[in-house]
Design an enzyme around this catalytic site. Structure first.
Site, PDB file in Angstrom:
ATOM      1  N   GLU A 293      56.904  41.281  19.852  1.00  0.00           N
ATOM      2  CA  GLU A 293      58.194  41.415  20.532  1.00  0.00           C
ATOM      3  C   GLU A 293      58.466  40.084  21.218  1.00  0.00           C
ATOM      4  OE1 GLU A 293      60.118  43.777  19.804  1.00  0.00           O
ATOM      5  OE2 GLU A 293      58.574  44.930  18.769  1.00  0.00           O
ATOM      6  N   CYS A 327      62.891  40.016  29.311  1.00  0.00           N
ATOM      7  CA  CYS A 327      63.359  39.681  27.959  1.00  0.00           C
ATOM      8  C   CYS A 327      64.726  40.302  27.717  1.00  0.00           C
ATOM      9  CB  CYS A 327      62.353  40.170  26.932  1.00  0.00           C
ATOM     10  SG  CYS A 327      61.857  41.846  27.261  1.00  0.00           S
TER      11      CYS A 327
HETATM   12  P1  NAD Z   1      55.022  32.523  25.982  1.00  0.00           P
HETATM   13  O1  NAD Z   1      55.381  32.603  24.551  1.00  0.00           O
HETATM   14  O2  NAD Z   1      55.038  31.208  26.644  1.00  0.00           O
HETATM   15  O3  NAD Z   1      53.547  33.101  26.204  1.00  0.00           O
HETATM   16  C1  NAD Z   1      53.188  34.378  25.730  1.00  0.00           C
HETATM   17  C2  NAD Z   1      51.696  34.380  25.446  1.00  0.00           C
HETATM   18  O4  NAD Z   1      51.457  33.500  24.347  1.00  0.00           O
HETATM   19  C3  NAD Z   1      50.853  33.861  26.600  1.00  0.00           C
HETATM   20  O5  NAD Z   1      49.656  34.595  26.679  1.00  0.00           O
HETATM   21  C4  NAD Z   1      50.595  32.434  26.201  1.00  0.00           C
HETATM   22  O6  NAD Z   1      49.416  31.891  26.770  1.00  0.00           O
HETATM   23  C5  NAD Z   1      50.461  32.566  24.707  1.00  0.00           C
HETATM   24  N1  NAD Z   1      50.707  31.311  23.986  1.00  0.00           N
HETATM   25  C6  NAD Z   1      51.508  30.277  24.346  1.00  0.00           C
HETATM   26  N2  NAD Z   1      51.460  29.304  23.414  1.00  0.00           N
HETATM   27  C7  NAD Z   1      50.623  29.739  22.461  1.00  0.00           C
HETATM   28  C8  NAD Z   1      50.152  29.199  21.239  1.00  0.00           C
HETATM   29  N3  NAD Z   1      50.566  27.996  20.810  1.00  0.00           N
HETATM   30  N4  NAD Z   1      49.302  29.913  20.493  1.00  0.00           N
HETATM   31  C9  NAD Z   1      48.905  31.139  20.905  1.00  0.00           C
HETATM   32  N5  NAD Z   1      49.289  31.707  22.058  1.00  0.00           N
HETATM   33  C10 NAD Z   1      50.149  31.026  22.821  1.00  0.00           C
HETATM   34  O7  NAD Z   1      55.944  33.580  26.742  1.00  0.00           O
HETATM   35  P2  NAD Z   1      56.009  33.906  28.300  1.00  0.00           P
HETATM   36  O8  NAD Z   1      56.648  32.761  29.001  1.00  0.00           O
HETATM   37  O9  NAD Z   1      54.697  34.403  28.807  1.00  0.00           O
HETATM   38  O10 NAD Z   1      56.990  35.148  28.288  1.00  0.00           O
HETATM   39  C11 NAD Z   1      58.364  35.001  28.150  1.00  0.00           C
HETATM   40  C12 NAD Z   1      58.812  35.224  26.725  1.00  0.00           C
HETATM   41  O11 NAD Z   1      58.394  36.514  26.295  1.00  0.00           O
HETATM   42  C13 NAD Z   1      60.325  35.214  26.586  1.00  0.00           C
HETATM   43  O12 NAD Z   1      60.685  34.571  25.400  1.00  0.00           O
HETATM   44  C14 NAD Z   1      60.679  36.691  26.550  1.00  0.00           C
HETATM   45  O13 NAD Z   1      61.901  36.980  25.928  1.00  0.00           O
HETATM   46  C15 NAD Z   1      59.509  37.238  25.790  1.00  0.00           C
HETATM   47  N6  NAD Z   1      59.317  38.663  26.052  1.00  0.00           N
HETATM   48  C16 NAD Z   1      59.743  39.529  25.109  1.00  0.00           C
HETATM   49  C17 NAD Z   1      59.617  40.902  25.308  1.00  0.00           C
HETATM   50  C18 NAD Z   1      60.094  41.868  24.276  1.00  0.00           C
HETATM   51  O14 NAD Z   1      59.791  43.053  24.388  1.00  0.00           O
HETATM   52  N7  NAD Z   1      60.854  41.433  23.284  1.00  0.00           N
HETATM   53  C19 NAD Z   1      59.026  41.366  26.485  1.00  0.00           C
HETATM   54  C20 NAD Z   1      58.578  40.436  27.426  1.00  0.00           C
HETATM   55  C21 NAD Z   1      58.725  39.084  27.187  1.00  0.00           C
END
Ligand code: NAD
Length: 542
Positions: A293, A327
């Site tokens: 998501e 989100c």
């Molecule tokens: P992010 O993508 O920066 O991080 C999410 C996770 O991915 C973290 O644990 C992070 O450490 C990890 N990550 C980051 N770079 C990575 C890589 N290169 N390889 C593997 N893992 C990696 O997101 P965030 O800032 O924590 O959260 C915000 C984002 O999440 C927004 O885009 C938001 O829309 C989305 N979100 C979506 C939903 C949904 O249900 N659609 C719900 C909550 C958040």
């Protein structure tokens, strides 16, 4: 399950506590907040029965007071990730073979622990780690996580109850086997409930899990680990590591035993993960499940018939609660020319009534800090750009200050270009962009809403005209997985509004529903014939 068909307790949504002045819950959570704020917590890796302190650490600080260190967490190296995977696999058979009601009991107990003795802890930790007001913490880390655990137990039992027909002389049964290997859960910063749910939903279905929380959520993730331990989750079922996400992910995805990913976070990260999984596909023992998501650019469109006060409230709540870091937060708004000024005046009035962004400890604050310096700098850059762009104007907010906390004023950008950058790009902060359309262009504007962004997560239409509502519902059918009529586009409740979006917003496997749990099982059909045939010849051969 050998000795009974068990019914699980009926799931009901956890009531939201008020935290009104003088309430016992308010006193308790503030006391816990102070203990955490003035304390120093050392968070180890959780691998099997071991709590590993690698000595390489990173500090944890509240976003609203970034100079105050509340603890540190230990960083994994590649060998720790491998060890965590080995622990997953070593725990797999015992966990997968445990009868389902035992797994259910563990997660139901976890829900009750959060509802009771851990409520103040998990809420206070979320206020500190993610700078949530008490209301935002309560609806997330307490209520939503409790709901995920209780409703998923109910959905699990419904799934197990789904069985095929059997014909005469035959008994058909389906076993919902956990996946063969381990599940990798990567969780975002913005919801403690999501952080708990992604590993727990897979584990509930009998899987073993490697969990990597977001660096910005580890302080509250630790409380989740404490709850699961106290609930009796056996060691090794959920192994927890932190550190370089690229290294951890490479180690996990390079394993032949990788069986699925449960991700929530940004779109680009998910797309890169998918690519890595594709590149490794020939090495896996099983085709991995990919559930993600991701981002959103969630809209509100008001029809000329909509009541201005209701549109304004949908914008204020939808765009600014938790600093727009949901989100589902409204971040692009389409208003009809006939009522736009009235609506925007009401929104400005709402914003003027907020305290300046501050600490969640002061419970009169509606707006606190954004999650970290990177988010702050990105938002400040877009605000500055809007200040200098010809086709954009800041009509509310627009100030920011990171000297104490990462504070961004709730900001409204008005643009004359419906494809202006902040109408299309996910900013993930308290910034909303408004485009005003000619009333006669309502139908054209619906098309514009559909075509403007790559995302399709949430959206809302406000109108008192049924024909307009019907037209919008039809025209916008593919640009939101969760679509709201006469409401803000945020605030999905587990068991009522299963959540997820399509297009670049994710695989739409609806967190908090049986659809999601089905991704974590691989059904085995068992056909048993009671009296086996003893002659190969069919009658037609005679
Ligand atoms: P992010 O993508 O920066 O991080 C999410 C996770 O991915 C973290 O644990 C992070 O450490 C990890 N990550 C980051 N770079 C990575 C890589 N290169 N390889 C593997 N893992 C990696 O997101 P965030 O800032 O924590 O959260 C915000 C984002 O999440 C927004 O885009 C938001 O829309 C989305 N979100 C979506 C939903 C949904 O249900 N659609 C719900 C909550 C958040």
């Amino acid at each position: 399950m050998g000795k009974g068909f068990f019914h699980v307790p009926t799931a009901i949504n956890e009531p939201i506590k008020s935290y009104a002045p003088g309430s016992s819950e308010r006193e308790e959570v503030l006391q816990q907040y102070h203990t955490y704020f003035n304390g120093n917590i050392d968070v180890p890796l959780y691998i099997g029965s071991k709590e590993i302190k690698t000595g390489k650490t990173k500090p944890m600080s509240p976003p609203h007071d970034h100079k105050n260190v509340v603890g540190q967490y230990h960083l994994a190296e590649s060998k720790h990730v491998s060890e965590a995977i080995e622990n997953c696999l070593a725990s797999r058979t015992a966990w997968a073979d445990l009868t389902w009601e035992q797994r259910a009991a563990i997660f139901l107990k976890a829900a009750d622990l959060i509802a009771g003795p851990y409520r103040a802890k998990i809420n206070a930790a979320t206020m500190i780690a993610q700078s949530k007001t008490i209301h935002q913490a309560e609806i997330d880390s307490a209520c939503e996580l409790i709901d995920f655990l209780r409703f998923n137990v109910e959905y699990m039992s419904q799934i197990y109850g789904e069985q095929p027909e059997s014909s005469e002389g035959v008994w058909n049964r389906v076993e919902y086997r956990p996946l063969e290997g381990f599940i990798y859960a990567i969780t975002p910063f913005n919801f403690t409930a999501i952080a708990g749910n992604l590993p727990a939903s897979a584990a509930m279905m009998g899987n073993v899990v490697l969990w990597k929380p977001s660096d910005s959520q580890i302080f509250s993730a630790k409380v989740i680990v404490d709850v699961f331990k106290e609930a009796g989750l056996p060691d090794g079922v959920i192994n927890v590591v932190y550190g370089d996400p690229v290294m951890i992910t490479k180690t996990a995805l390079d394993s032949p035993d990788f069986a699925g990913i449960h991700f929530t976070g940004s779109t680009k990260v998910f797309q890169d993960l998918w690519k890595q999984i594709g590149n490794n596909i020939h090495t896996y023992k099983t085709y991995p499940r990919i559930v993600g998501e991701t981002g959103g650019k969630d809209f509100i469109i008001a029809h000329p018939s909509a009541k201005p006060q209701q549109v304004a409230t949908a914008i204020t709540r939808g765009a600014f609660e938790f600093q727009g870091q949901k989100c589902s937060a409204a971040s692009r708004v389409y208003l009809p020319k006939s009522t736009a000024n009235e609506i925007l005046d009401l929104v400005k009035k709402d914003i003027e009534s907020f305290n300046k962004p501050g600490s969640p400890e002061d419970m009169s604050n509606f707006i606190t800090a954004v999650i970290h310096e990177g988010a702050f700098d990105k938002l400040a850059k877009y605000i500055d750009q809007a200040k200098s762009d010809q086709n954009a104007e800041i009509i509310a907010g627009g100030n920011y200050d990171k000297s104490k906390g990462y504070f961004i004023e709730p900001t409204v950008i008005l643009t004359t270009d419906p494809k202006y950058t902040t109408m299309e790009t996910e900013l993930f902060g308290p910034v909303v962009t408004v485009y005003i359309y000619e009333d006669k262009n309502w139908s054209k504007t619906l098309k514009l809403v559909d075509e403007t962004s790559i995302y399709a997560l949430t959206g809302a239409v406000l109108s008192t005209d049924r024909y307009a509502i019907t037209e919008a519902t039809q025209a916008l059918q593919n640009c939101a997985g969760n679509f709201y009529i006469n409401d803000k586009p945020t605030g999905a409740v587990v068991g009522q509004q299963p959540f997820g979006g399509a297009r670049a917003s994710g695989t739409n496997d609806k967190a908090g529903s049986s659809q999601n749990l089905l991704r974590w099982v691989s059904p085995r059909l068992i056909k048993e014939t009671f009296v086996s045939p003893e002659n190969y010849r069919y009658p037609f051969l005679d």
